[in-house]
Structures are given as structure tokens and as C-alpha cells.
Design a protein around this motif. Structure first.
Motif, short mmCIF file in Angstrom:
data_model
loop_
_atom_site.label_atom_id
_atom_site.label_comp_id
_atom_site.label_asym_id
_atom_site.label_seq_id
_atom_site.Cartn_x
_atom_site.Cartn_y
_atom_site.Cartn_z
N GLY A 144 85.20 121.90 -30.74
CA GLY A 144 86.45 121.27 -31.58
C GLY A 144 87.43 120.66 -30.68
N ARG A 145 88.22 119.67 -29.95
CA ARG A 145 89.29 119.26 -28.99
C ARG A 145 90.62 119.59 -29.35
N LEU A 146 91.16 119.93 -28.35
CA LEU A 146 92.55 120.24 -28.32
C LEU A 146 93.27 118.62 -28.30
N ILE A 147 94.43 118.52 -29.20
CA ILE A 147 95.02 117.48 -29.54
C ILE A 147 96.37 117.50 -29.12
N GLU A 148 96.99 117.35 -27.98
CA GLU A 148 98.66 117.70 -27.54
C GLU A 148 99.55 116.82 -27.42
N LYS A 149 100.79 116.56 -27.64
CA LYS A 149 101.80 115.51 -27.99
C LYS A 149 102.81 116.45 -26.93
N ILE A 169 88.25 113.33 -24.74
CA ILE A 169 88.98 114.63 -24.77
C ILE A 169 88.66 115.33 -24.25
N GLY A 170 88.78 116.06 -23.03
CA GLY A 170 87.94 117.32 -22.36
C GLY A 170 88.57 118.42 -22.76
N PHE A 171 89.63 118.73 -23.09
CA PHE A 171 89.54 119.85 -23.32
C PHE A 171 89.43 120.51 -25.09
N CYS A 172 88.88 121.70 -25.10
CA CYS A 172 88.28 121.86 -25.84
C CYS A 172 88.40 123.67 -25.94
N ASN A 173 88.56 123.51 -27.81
CA ASN A 173 88.86 125.15 -28.43
C ASN A 173 88.37 126.18 -27.45
N ALA A 174 88.45 127.13 -27.31
CA ALA A 174 87.41 128.58 -27.00
C ALA A 174 87.59 129.34 -28.24
N GLY A 175 88.47 128.84 -28.85
CA GLY A 175 88.61 129.76 -30.00
C GLY A 175 88.91 131.28 -30.33
N MET A 176 89.50 131.73 -28.83
CA MET A 176 90.43 132.70 -28.62
C MET A 176 91.58 132.50 -28.76
N MET A 177 93.08 133.00 -29.15
CA MET A 177 94.61 132.80 -29.42
C MET A 177 95.01 134.08 -29.75
#
Length: 455
Positions: A144-149, A169-177
Motif C-alpha cells: 500500500g502506498r502512502l499518499i501525502e499532500k 510512489i516508493g513510500f509504503c505502508n509498514a502497517g504499524m501506527m
């Protein structure tokens, strides 16, 4: 942030069918410790003051294991697997206790760095409602990609839903938060299941929080730290990464590893500065090594304490309860178990010492064994200071050999030996001239008869 309370909710209910194992996936070990226990350690290092384990498959086995690595953790059972948000809500009782921060973690990410967790918590301390931990894999396909604005995280987009631009986008979700405790239950309760699988996804709280005008950001962990384990090949990969980290740490702390890639540590191995470890050495749990020791090649050490300037191996085995004092020597093809080898004592070759004390300065000859077990019970052998035990001796416990006692080679000793006494426990030698030749001729004749009969 140190004053903020924190609950770590660790999701550990997965069956792990790809592990091809009857054991719950998260109980498979890295460096001798269940992978979920590594996650617990990282959470505690990041300041977690409470732990909630969400379990499912093998719940009884998980509870029993948790008593060892997380005795204060609360356990909650996820009866049905209806998604990650549903899993987190299984710990509703713990979340409702009013913690400042809620860390959501996964029991199959054993390499997670405590610093990455602390960085996410820091964002909460600064007023953020949700801090998602991301990473940059070598190949983002499937993540899953992290969509930032504008420096804010607005969505976590699964690859199948990504536009062509978003797929780059190369920045992806690691699942943890990390989620602010005051918002956690409200956000989780708003997660719906209007999706193809009919599941409640934790990732949805990003857009839910954003719609409420809350601040949502992404922080970054290394790819290795975010590595999840799904099968035994990935388990071995994680073991390799953990070992490489620990070897480097040991060397930077002053130990010499001659061939680092061949040395294996356990999660709790302690090794002092100026210790030298030769190739192909394995350390099991519970090993403590002081400074200046030398561990020679192909030695196997577990549950042992090794004092400064000791010499071990090559091909030595130290089992649980082995306690070597300063300058003790345990040489090649020797095994020591539940025994103390005192200062300057030597156990040099082909010897077994179990349930025993070897006094300071004593010398144990090659091929000596302590006969400590009668098939039902264990018995103790006490070897005094400065004693000398000749080669190929059997010491039948319970037994005491006094200070300065001397045991003749080839003896079977069944009675205690006073200080400075000499003890023999062997049959008297008898020599019969010519008898050897006679025996050879007799044996050769009998062999010839057998051979002829077989034709």
C-alpha cells in the motif's frame, strides 16, 4: 514524551498457514526468542507502559508463552478474523483505560526498531492524531502506498486502487501506527467494511481522521525494520539480518569476531570487550562472557558463564549451568554441564564434567568422566583445589577428591579421596610372555575354518 502513558496493541492472531506449522506463527523464533517477544521488547524500549496481545490461533499456547516474555501483558482473543481494525478493537477494554498513546504493532515484524516507534510517538506528543509508520522497499510492488499532500498523510492506497502516478510512489505502508489515545476508539468505531472482502481495515482511519480535520502524518522506518514474516524462508532472512546487527554491535563494543558471518548469537548473549571468538561458534540462550576470554572454533555454548581470560575449545560444549571462573580452561572435545570450573583449573581434552566442582588449579586428564547419573538421580562430584586426575579416569558420584589429591591414570574411583592422597582404582597388570603370538595363531586358524565352511 517520557511522561506520556502508552499502550502497545500487538496483533498476533494470525494462523500463519504459510509457515506450514502447527505452532502459531509469531512463536517461531529469531535468535532463540519468539518473534512476538522481539516486538514486545521493541515496544517496551519505545516506552510502552501497557501491553495488549490480540491472539487467536493457538490461544492457550500463546498465553503460556506470553507468561515468559510478557508476564504483565493482557491477552484478548479475536474470535473471528474480520480485518485489522476488528483485531485492534478486540483490545477495546485495554484501549479504553485512557492511555495517551496507542501503538498498533504486528507480532510478525520482529526486527522493528524501537527508535521508529518512538519517532511515531513523538508526533503524537506534538499534537498529531495518527502517525503511520512507512518504509521504502527496494520494490514497492504489492505494498500500500502512502499518499501525502503538504506534509500530511491523506490516504493509504492499496496497489490495485492506485493510479499510474501513485504506483510510482516508493513510500509504503509498514502497517504499524501510533494513534492518540483520546481519539483511538472513536476512529476505530467509524471504520466500516464496505469493501470486497467485507473486512474492517485499520488503514481506513487515516481518511476518517483527515475528514475530521485531525492531523495525520507518516514517519519512516528502515526496510529491514518493517520486514514481516510469512514463511520459513522469510524467517531465515530475518534471522540473518538480526545476526548481522548483533555481530556488528559486538565488534563495535570491543569483541573480535574472526569470521563474523559464522558466529551465531542468542537474543541475550553478553560478550565482553577483548574477547576473541573464532569461526563457527554458536551461542545459545543465557550466555555471559567477561572480557579477555577466547572461544575457539566450533564450540557450542549455552546457559554458561565464562569469566575473564578463560579459554574454551576448540570443539568444546558448555551446557546450562557451566560456570568457568577466571583463567579456567575447557579444551577440545570437552563437555561441561551444571558444574563450576574454578580459577586456573584445566579440563583439557576429551572429558565430561557434569554436576561437579573442579577446584582452583586442578588438572583433569584426557578421557576423564564424572559418572553423575545412575538412571534415576544425579549426584555431585567435588574435586579439590590443586587435585590431579590422571587420564582415562571414571569418577563415580557421589564423590569427593580432596585438596591436592592425585588419581592414577585409568582408575575407576568410587570412594572419596582425602587431601594429598594418591588413589588407584584399576586392575593390576599381568604380562604373559608369548601369549600374544599364541592368541593370534588361534584366532587365525578359527577364521580360516569359518571361511572354508562358508564356501
Amino acid at each position: 514524551m517520557s511522561q506520556r502513558s502508552c499502550l502497545s496493541v500487538i496483533l498476533a492472531a494470525g494462523e500463519g498457514t504459510r509457515m506450514k506449522s502447527a505452532m502459531p506463527k509469531v512463536l517461531h523464533a529469531i535468535a532463540g526468542l519468539p518473534m512476538v517477544a522481539h516486538v514486545v521488547k521493541a515496544a517496551e524500549a519505545a516506552g510502552a507502559t501497557g501491553l495488549a496481545l490480540v491472539i487467536g490461533h493457538g490461544a492457550d499456547e500463546m498465553r503460556k508463552a506470553a507468561q515468559k516474555f510478557a508476564p504483565k501483558a493482557e491477552t484478548f482473543v479475536q474470535d473471528k478474523r474480520l480485518g485489522t481494525a476488528h483485531a485492534v478493537l478486540a483490545a477495546r477494554e485495554a484501549i479504553s483505560k485512557g492511555y495517551d498513546d496507542i501503538l498498533v504493532m504486528f507480532g510478525d515484524t520482529p526486527l522493528i526498531d524501537a527508535a521508529a516507534l518512538a519517532a511515531a510517538r513523538q508526533k503524537l506528543a506534538e499534537g498529531t492524531a495518527v502517525a503511520v509508520i512507512g518504509f521504502r522497499p527496494p520494490n514497492p510492488t504489492g505494498y500500500g502506498r502512502l499518499i501525502e499532500k503538504g506534509g500530511r498523510l491523506v490516504a493509504i492506497r492499496e496497489e490495485k486502487d492506485c493510479s499510474e502516478a501513485e504506483k510510482k510512489i516508493g513510500f509504503c505502508n509498514a502497517g504499524m501506527m501510533a494513534v492518540a489515545g483520546k481519539h483511538a476508539l472513536r476512529l476505530l468505531d467509524k471504520v466500516g467494511n464496505s469493501n470486497a472482502k467485507g473486512e474492517f481495515y485499520l488503514t481506513d482511519i487515516v481518511e476518517i481522521a483527515g475528514a475530521e480535520g485531525l492531523d495525520v502524518v507518516a514517519t519512516e522506518a528502515s526496510f529491514e525494520s518493517a520486514l514481516g514474516i510469512n514463511n520459513r524462508a522469510e524467517l531465515a532472512e530475518a534471522e540473518g539480518i538480526w545476526q548481522a546487527r548483533r555481530r556488528r554491535e559486538a565488534m563495535l563494543s570491543g569483541a573480535t569476531l574472526i569470521a563474523p558471518e559464522t558466529v551465531y548469537f542468542s537474543h541475550d548473549t553478553e560478550i565482553g570487550a577483548d574477547t576473541i571468538v573464532e569461526p563457527n561458534v554458536w551461542f545459545g540462550p543465557g550466555v555471559k562472557i567477561a572480557s579477555g576470554a577466547r572461544i575457539h572454533a566450533f564450540s557450542h555454548v549455552e546457559g554458561a558463564t565464562i569469566a575473564s581470560n578463560c579459554d574454551v575449545g576448540p570443539f568444546a560444549r558448555l551446557r546450562p549451568g557451566a560456570d568457568l571462573k577466571q583463567r579456567a580452561k575447557v579444551g577440545n572435545f570437552c563437555e561441561v554441564k551444571q558444574a563450576t570450573v574454578e580459577e586456573g583449573a584445566k579440563v583439557n581434552h576429551l572429558t565430561y564434567i557434569g554436576d561437579a566442582r573442579v577446584g582452583a588449579g586442578a588438572n583433569i586428564g584426557a578421557g576423564t568422566i564424572t559418572c553423575n547419573y545412575d538412571g534415576y538421580s544425579k549426584f555431585f562430584t567435588d574435586i579439590g583445589e590443586g587435585a590431579f586426575v590422571g587420564s582415562n579416569s571414571s569418577l563415580v558420584a557421589p564423590l569427593t577428591i580432596g585438596k591436592g589429591g592425585y588419581i592414577a591414570s585409568g582408575s575407576v574411583i568410587t570412594e572419596s579421596v582425602p587431601d594429598d592422597a594418591l588413589a588407584f582404582g584399576r586392575a593390576r597388570q599381568k604380562t604373559l610372555p608369548g601369549k600374544g603370538k599364541e592368541l593370534r595363531e588361534r584366532f587365525a586358524s578359527a577364521a580360516a575354518v569359518r571361511k572354508k565352511a562358508a564356501v
